[in-house]
Scaffold this motif. Structure first.
Motif, PDB file in Angstrom:
ATOM      1  N   GLU A  36       0.827  -1.211   0.000  1.00 32.02           N
ATOM      2  CA  GLU A  36       0.000   0.000   0.000  1.00 32.02           C
ATOM      3  C   GLU A  36       0.862   1.262   0.000  1.00 32.02           C
ATOM      4  OE1 GLU A  36       0.231  -1.527   4.308  1.00 32.02           O
ATOM      5  OE2 GLU A  36       0.010  -2.354   2.270  1.00 32.02           O
ATOM      6  N   GLU A  37       2.012   1.210   0.676  1.00 34.10           N
ATOM      7  CA  GLU A  37       2.925   2.353   0.654  1.00 34.10           C
ATOM      8  C   GLU A  37       3.519   2.526  -0.740  1.00 34.10           C
ATOM      9  OE1 GLU A  37       5.695   1.478   3.767  1.00 34.10           O
ATOM     10  OE2 GLU A  37       4.485   2.491   5.293  1.00 34.10           O
ATOM     11  N   LEU A  38       3.867   1.415  -1.379  1.00 34.50           N
ATOM     12  CA  LEU A  38       4.405   1.473  -2.726  1.00 34.50           C
ATOM     13  C   LEU A  38       3.391   2.075  -3.695  1.00 34.50           C
ATOM     14  CD1 LEU A  38       6.798   0.747  -4.554  1.00 34.50           C
ATOM     15  CD2 LEU A  38       5.810  -1.531  -4.821  1.00 34.50           C
ATOM     16  N   ALA A  39       2.134   1.699  -3.538  1.00 32.67           N
ATOM     17  CA  ALA A  39       1.084   2.268  -4.390  1.00 32.67           C
ATOM     18  C   ALA A  39       0.955   3.769  -4.165  1.00 32.67           C
ATOM     19  CB  ALA A  39      -0.243   1.563  -4.114  1.00 32.67           C
ATOM     20  N   ASN A  40       1.061   4.194  -2.913  1.00 31.14           N
ATOM     21  CA  ASN A  40       0.980   5.623  -2.599  1.00 31.14           C
ATOM     22  C   ASN A  40       2.166   6.387  -3.179  1.00 31.14           C
ATOM     23  OD1 ASN A  40      -1.417   5.310  -1.207  1.00 31.14           O
ATOM     24  ND2 ASN A  40      -0.424   5.072   0.782  1.00 31.14           N
ATOM     25  N   VAL A  41       3.344   5.767  -3.129  1.00 35.93           N
ATOM     26  CA  VAL A  41       4.522   6.407  -3.714  1.00 35.93           C
ATOM     27  C   VAL A  41       4.334   6.575  -5.216  1.00 35.93           C
ATOM     28  CG1 VAL A  41       6.966   6.090  -4.266  1.00 35.93           C
ATOM     29  CG2 VAL A  41       6.158   5.687  -1.937  1.00 35.93           C
ATOM     30  N   ARG A  42       3.878   5.519  -5.892  1.00 33.82           N
ATOM     31  CA  ARG A  42       3.690   5.636  -7.342  1.00 33.82           C
ATOM     32  C   ARG A  42       2.657   6.715  -7.675  1.00 33.82           C
ATOM     33  NH1 ARG A  42       3.221   1.324 -12.302  1.00 33.82           N
ATOM     34  NH2 ARG A  42       2.740   2.915 -13.856  1.00 33.82           N
ATOM     35  N   GLN A  43       1.577   6.756  -6.918  1.00 34.06           N
ATOM     36  CA  GLN A  43       0.557   7.767  -7.170  1.00 34.06           C
ATOM     37  C   GLN A  43       1.144   9.169  -7.043  1.00 34.06           C
ATOM     38  OE1 GLN A  43      -2.657   8.078  -4.267  1.00 34.06           O
ATOM     39  NE2 GLN A  43      -4.109   8.522  -5.900  1.00 34.06           N
ATOM     40  N   ARG A  44       1.978   9.369  -6.035  1.00 37.45           N
ATOM     41  CA  ARG A  44       2.586  10.686  -5.859  1.00 37.45           C
ATOM     42  C   ARG A  44       3.555  11.004  -6.992  1.00 37.45           C
ATOM     43  NH1 ARG A  44       7.174  13.154  -2.007  1.00 37.45           N
ATOM     44  NH2 ARG A  44       6.770  15.288  -2.660  1.00 37.45           N
ATOM     45  N   LEU A  45       4.345  10.030  -7.392  1.00 42.69           N
ATOM     46  CA  LEU A  45       5.272  10.244  -8.500  1.00 42.69           C
ATOM     47  C   LEU A  45       4.524  10.652  -9.762  1.00 42.69           C
ATOM     48  CD1 LEU A  45       7.669   7.169  -8.017  1.00 42.69           C
ATOM     49  CD2 LEU A  45       8.108   9.533  -7.336  1.00 42.69           C
ATOM     50  N   GLU A  46       3.411   9.983 -10.023  1.00 43.43           N
ATOM     51  CA  GLU A  46       2.613  10.296 -11.211  1.00 43.43           C
ATOM     52  C   GLU A  46       2.013  11.697 -11.112  1.00 43.43           C
ATOM     53  OE1 GLU A  46       2.296   8.530 -13.874  1.00 43.43           O
ATOM     54  OE2 GLU A  46       2.786   6.451 -13.370  1.00 43.43           O
ATOM     55  N   GLN A  47       1.426  12.016  -9.966  1.00 46.97           N
ATOM     56  CA  GLN A  47       0.737  13.294  -9.802  1.00 46.97           C
ATOM     57  C   GLN A  47       1.691  14.478  -9.868  1.00 46.97           C
ATOM     58  OE1 GLN A  47      -1.337  12.760  -6.067  1.00 46.97           O
ATOM     59  NE2 GLN A  47      -3.139  11.864  -7.048  1.00 46.97           N
ATOM     60  N   GLU A  48       2.909  14.296  -9.357  1.00 45.40           N
ATOM     61  CA  GLU A  48       3.842  15.422  -9.274  1.00 45.40           C
ATOM     62  C   GLU A  48       4.961  15.334 -10.310  1.00 45.40           C
ATOM     63  OE1 GLU A  48       5.066  16.390  -5.265  1.00 45.40           O
ATOM     64  OE2 GLU A  48       3.270  15.454  -4.438  1.00 45.40           O
ATOM     65  N   ASN A  49       4.858  14.375 -11.234  1.00 45.97           N
ATOM     66  CA  ASN A  49       5.834  14.218 -12.309  1.00 45.97           C
ATOM     67  C   ASN A  49       7.245  14.054 -11.757  1.00 45.97           C
ATOM     68  OD1 ASN A  49       6.712  13.993 -14.991  1.00 45.97           O
ATOM     69  ND2 ASN A  49       7.048  16.203 -15.186  1.00 45.97           N
ATOM     70  N   LEU A  50       7.396  13.129 -10.817  1.00 46.72           N
ATOM     71  CA  LEU A  50       8.684  12.848 -10.189  1.00 46.72           C
ATOM     72  C   LEU A  50       9.199  11.487 -10.644  1.00 46.72           C
ATOM     73  CD1 LEU A  50       7.835  13.990  -6.543  1.00 46.72           C
ATOM     74  CD2 LEU A  50       9.038  15.312  -8.309  1.00 46.72           C
ATOM     75  N   THR A  51      10.489  11.289 -10.498  1.00 53.87           N
ATOM     76  CA  THR A  51      11.100  10.009 -10.852  1.00 53.87           C
ATOM     77  C   THR A  51      12.038   9.558  -9.737  1.00 53.87           C
ATOM     78  OG1 THR A  51      12.833  11.190 -12.078  1.00 53.87           O
ATOM     79  CG2 THR A  51      10.978  10.320 -13.349  1.00 53.87           C
ATOM     80  N   VAL A  52      12.361   8.267  -9.753  1.00 51.98           N
ATOM     81  CA  VAL A  52      13.316   7.668  -8.825  1.00 51.98           C
ATOM     82  C   VAL A  52      14.494   7.164  -9.642  1.00 51.98           C
ATOM     83  CG1 VAL A  52      13.715   5.797  -7.179  1.00 51.98           C
ATOM     84  CG2 VAL A  52      11.527   7.029  -7.172  1.00 51.98           C
ATOM     85  N   LEU A  53      15.702   7.551  -9.236  1.00 54.73           N
ATOM     86  CA  LEU A  53      16.918   7.172  -9.946  1.00 54.73           C
ATOM     87  C   LEU A  53      17.595   6.032  -9.201  1.00 54.73           C
ATOM     88  CD1 LEU A  53      18.581   8.108 -12.414  1.00 54.73           C
ATOM     89  CD2 LEU A  53      19.752   9.728 -10.898  1.00 54.73           C
TER      90      LEU A  53
END
Length: 267
Positions: free
Chosen positions: A166-183
């Protein structure tokens, strides 16, 4: 790099958050970047990377999570630190789908660092044992840039992720909404961070996950004793196995991390 680092250009602050006190080595000015040490602690190589981040225009926060701060990673001492961390209640070294409890403290540190420093938000870089902590920290709204280098947990599941679904899903949702990426980075033949783990990240985060795989031939052939005799393979992209020479893939990775932080926190 072969002598203990006194860390005397850092301010060793005792910070109490959530009733837990830890030493955090702080230096620089500008937006905050939290650099979490790899196993077995804040080595001279980790401190060198912290100075590179500091000199790029950031305030570096290096929390002491395990080991002896500034010590050269020796084989016997490093092995003892690793064994203690594996049974510590702060970390989930084994078993996927659950974040280590220490990530709650680290998110609180990100909030504190953001309050103290300038800029739009905070960056975090995790390595090895702490790598996935940077991803979990993206649950904190002040976090804007996460770098995951050779994520090694969980140790017993090469394709597992050390974060609750559920935390992973929340992280992905935030990345999508704010146009962020993980390197993210790993060496191709690293037995502690295999292709299955990067595949799991890619499946979970989609195009928001940018994974870089370096050839084993790019690794420093003369790392500290812990990495030479205990790890025994190319592993630490930004620290122990980095070759600080022009044209080297590991230096290019370092430069990409600095550019990533600059784009997210200074641009």
């Amino acid at each position: 790099m072969h002598r203990d680092d006194p860390l005397d250009d850092f301010d060793a602050r005792s910070i109490d958050l959530q009733g837990i006190r830890k030493i955090v080595h702080v230096s620089g000015s500008g937006p905050a970047v939290i650099i979490m040490p790899e196993m077995p602690g804040i080595s001279p190589q980790v401190a060198r990377f912290g100075r590179w981040v500091r000199d790029a225009g950031f305030t570096t926060f290096m929390p002491s999570l395990f080991g002896r701060d500034g010590a050269v990673p020796q084989a016997e001492e490093g092995t003892a630190v690793f064994k203690r961390a594996c049974v510590s209640t702060e970390f989930h070294a084994f078993g996927a789908n659950a974040a280590s409890p220490v990530t709650s403290w680290l998110r609180a540190l990100a909030r504190l660092a953001h309050d103290e420093c300038t800029g739009p938000g905070v960056g975090a870089i995790g390595m090895c044992f702490t790598a996935n902590f940077a991803l979990t920290m993206m649950l904190e709204p002040s976090m804007l840039a996460a770098v995951v280098s050779q994520p090694s947990l969980p140790l017993d599941d090469p394709g597992g992720l050390e974060i609750a679904p559920e935390e992973l899903a929340n992280v992905r949702q935030r990345l999508e909404q704010e146009n962020l990426t993980v390197l993210a980075y790993r060496f191709a033949g690293d037995p502690f961070c295999r292709a299955q783990r990067f595949a799991a990240y890619s499946h979970a985060l989609g195009e928001r996950f940018i994974g870089r795989v370096l050839p084993d031939s790019a690794a420093n052939p003369d790392p500290p004793p812990f990495f030479k005799h205990v790890i025994g393979s190319p592993h630490s992209v930004l620290t122990a196995h980095l070759i600080d020479e022009t044209g080297q893939p590991t230096r290019a990775a370092r430069d990409e991390v600095l550019a990533f932080l600059t784009d997210r926190l200074l641009a």
